[in-house]
Design an enzyme around this catalytic site. Structure first.
Site, mmCIF file in Angstrom:
data_model
loop_
_atom_site.group_PDB
_atom_site.id
_atom_site.type_symbol
_atom_site.label_atom_id
_atom_site.label_comp_id
_atom_site.label_asym_id
_atom_site.label_seq_id
_atom_site.Cartn_x
_atom_site.Cartn_y
_atom_site.Cartn_z
ATOM 1 N N HIS A 153 5.048 -1.145 -14.214
ATOM 2 C CA HIS A 153 6.238 -0.369 -14.549
ATOM 3 C C HIS A 153 6.681 -0.601 -15.999
ATOM 4 O O HIS A 153 7.539 0.116 -16.511
ATOM 5 C CB HIS A 153 7.379 -0.718 -13.597
ATOM 6 C CG HIS A 153 8.229 0.448 -13.215
ATOM 7 N ND1 HIS A 153 8.433 1.518 -14.037
ATOM 8 C CD2 HIS A 153 8.931 0.709 -12.077
ATOM 9 C CE1 HIS A 153 9.225 2.401 -13.444
ATOM 10 N NE2 HIS A 153 9.535 1.932 -12.246
ATOM 11 N N ASP A 204 5.779 5.089 -15.903
ATOM 12 C CA ASP A 204 6.992 5.553 -15.239
ATOM 13 C C ASP A 204 6.674 5.984 -13.812
ATOM 14 O O ASP A 204 5.565 6.456 -13.511
ATOM 15 C CB ASP A 204 7.603 6.728 -16.000
ATOM 16 C CG ASP A 204 8.128 6.325 -17.371
ATOM 17 O OD1 ASP A 204 8.488 5.139 -17.531
ATOM 18 O OD2 ASP A 204 8.156 7.183 -18.269
#
Length: 424
Positions: free
Chosen positions: A396, A400
């Site tokens: 992450h 995204d």
């Protein structure tokens, strides 16, 4: 008689010390030239150390798990000839075992090592009495097989190097009617109070370090999607029926590799490596797909290089070749490094959902779950369809959530409409 002292060799790459992972011999053993004496672990690989001489082991220089400096005494061997003390480094290591990346670990060889000689004591029969606290040498797969069969490994004579228990030794043990499976039924319900302590050293220590490193450094998140693989399974069956005899059988994996290649054209941020120290993301044009492969010592990740330039059968042949090399300990270091995205699957044991750990420095790993038949509503009708989940994880820090979801949806669309895999 003389003494030949073998020192820890300089393995290269600026390495000053290594961890002694495992001895393949013990004091009193007769050894021959090129026989593997020990495994040592560097930061990057496990290396087999062979003997440069024939002789008898008279002293070992360390214990498994001990960190030893390059140039320190590894082993002393009594040899024929003059009594003067000879000191040498071991010959160039003949076997390189690549340490696992977070999701896939195992042992590999660059070229075959000479098999260890079997002593008369080893080959006398399938049964041997060991001390209660003596742990026989055996691979995890052999240990599990023995447990399933109800065999106590300490009672089985090993015919492998250094007395290692092999699968065929279990078969020989059973053939003589000495298995616990032949014991009275009541024995299966007897109380047990034994304990076993297993030292975390060598390859397993490296695996633990890398797994911990991956989970601490990357911001993992997972995304699971359900896919109807009925059509692609029908295509696979058709191609196997038509071309299987001449080109080889296709599994689902080459189709998944092809789906990755096509989907990555629109999502190049998934085919990348992240150097978090330099704060640099490197996106690759080439698609080097790591394919998780089970071996006796754990999961390994051989790499299908330039998957973007391979046909289905080319990918299938390369996957099969690499998997066999990995399982047999023959894969080279280059074949186990350099992946840009990883595909992991446990096949029929894949379960419903998994949360795979990233293969750092990669930023995406696609996990394949098992195929099951389920009733599904298709255009208002209830039909039996073949369904499969993809359980994938992403970093992450650089990926995204929306992009990850779109990427998996793109793979889903390609697999559910397999013709689109080949439309340019």
């Amino acid at each position: 008689m003389g003494t030949h002292v073998i020192k820890m060799p300089d393995i290269g790459e600026g390495i000053a010390e290594v961890e002694l992972s495992q001895w393949h011999v013990k004091v009193g053993d007769l050894v021959v030239e090129d026989q593997v004496l020990a495994d040592v672990m560097t930061d990057k690989a496990m290396v087999d150390i062979p003997s440069p001489v024939h002789g008898k082991v008279i002293a070992l220089g360390g214990q498994p798990g001990e960190v030893m400096a390059v140039g320190s005494v590894l082993i002393s061997i009594e040899v024929e000839g003059a009594g003067n003390l000879k000191e040498s480094a071991a010959p160039a290591p003949v076997t390189v075992k690549e340490p696992a990346a977070p999701k896939a670990e195992a042992v590999v060889e660059t070229k075959p090592a000479a098999a260890a000689p079997r002593s008369a004591a080893v080959c006398q029969g399938p049964m041997v009495a060991r001390e209660a606290n003596e742990r026989p040498l055996a691979s995890p797969a052999v240990r599990k097989h023995a447990l399933d069969l109800g065999i106590q490994l300490r009672l089985v004579r090993g015919s492998g190097p250094a007395g290692r228990v092999l699968h065929e030794d279990l078969d020989a043990y059973l053939a003589q009617g000495q298995s616990n499976a032949q014991a009275p039924v009541a024995a299966a319900y007897a109380q047990r109070n034994d304990e076993e302590q297993i030292q975390v050293i060598g390859m397993r220590r490296k695996i633990a370090q890398r797994m911990q490193d991956a989970t601490q450094r990357a911001a993992h998140f997972s995304y699971v999607e359900e896919i109807d693989v009925t059509a692609i399974e029908e295509l696979r069956a058709h191609l196997n029926e038509k071309h299987g005899a001449s080109r080889g059988k296709l599994t689902l994996l080459p189709f998944l590799v092809r789906a990755l290649v096509v989907a990555l054209r629109d999502f190049p941020q998934m085919n990348a490596r992240y150097d978090d120290e330099a704060q640099v993301i490197t996106r690759l044009g080439a698609v080097h797909v790591g394919v998780a492969t089970q071996s006796d010592v754990g999961l390994m990740v051989p790499v299908v290089r330039h998957a973007e330039a391979r046909s289905l059968w080319d990918s299938a042949a390369e996957i099969s070749r690499l998997a066999n090399a990995a399982r047999n300990g023959k894969a080279s270091r280059d074949e186990l490094s350099g992946s840009s995205i990883t595909l992991t699957s446990l096949g029929a044991l894949g379960g419903i959902v998994s949360t795979p750990v990233l293969n750092l420095p990669e930023v995406a790993i696609v996990g394949v779950n098992k195929i099951v038949e389920r009733p599904m509503v298709v255009k208002g009708q209830v039909l039996i369809r073949k369904m499969m989940n993809l359980s994938s994880s992403f970093d992450h820090r650089v990926v995204d959530g929306m992009d990850a979801a779109l990427f998996i949806q793109a793979i889903r669309g390609l697999l559910e409409q397999p013709a689109t895999l080949f439309v340019e």
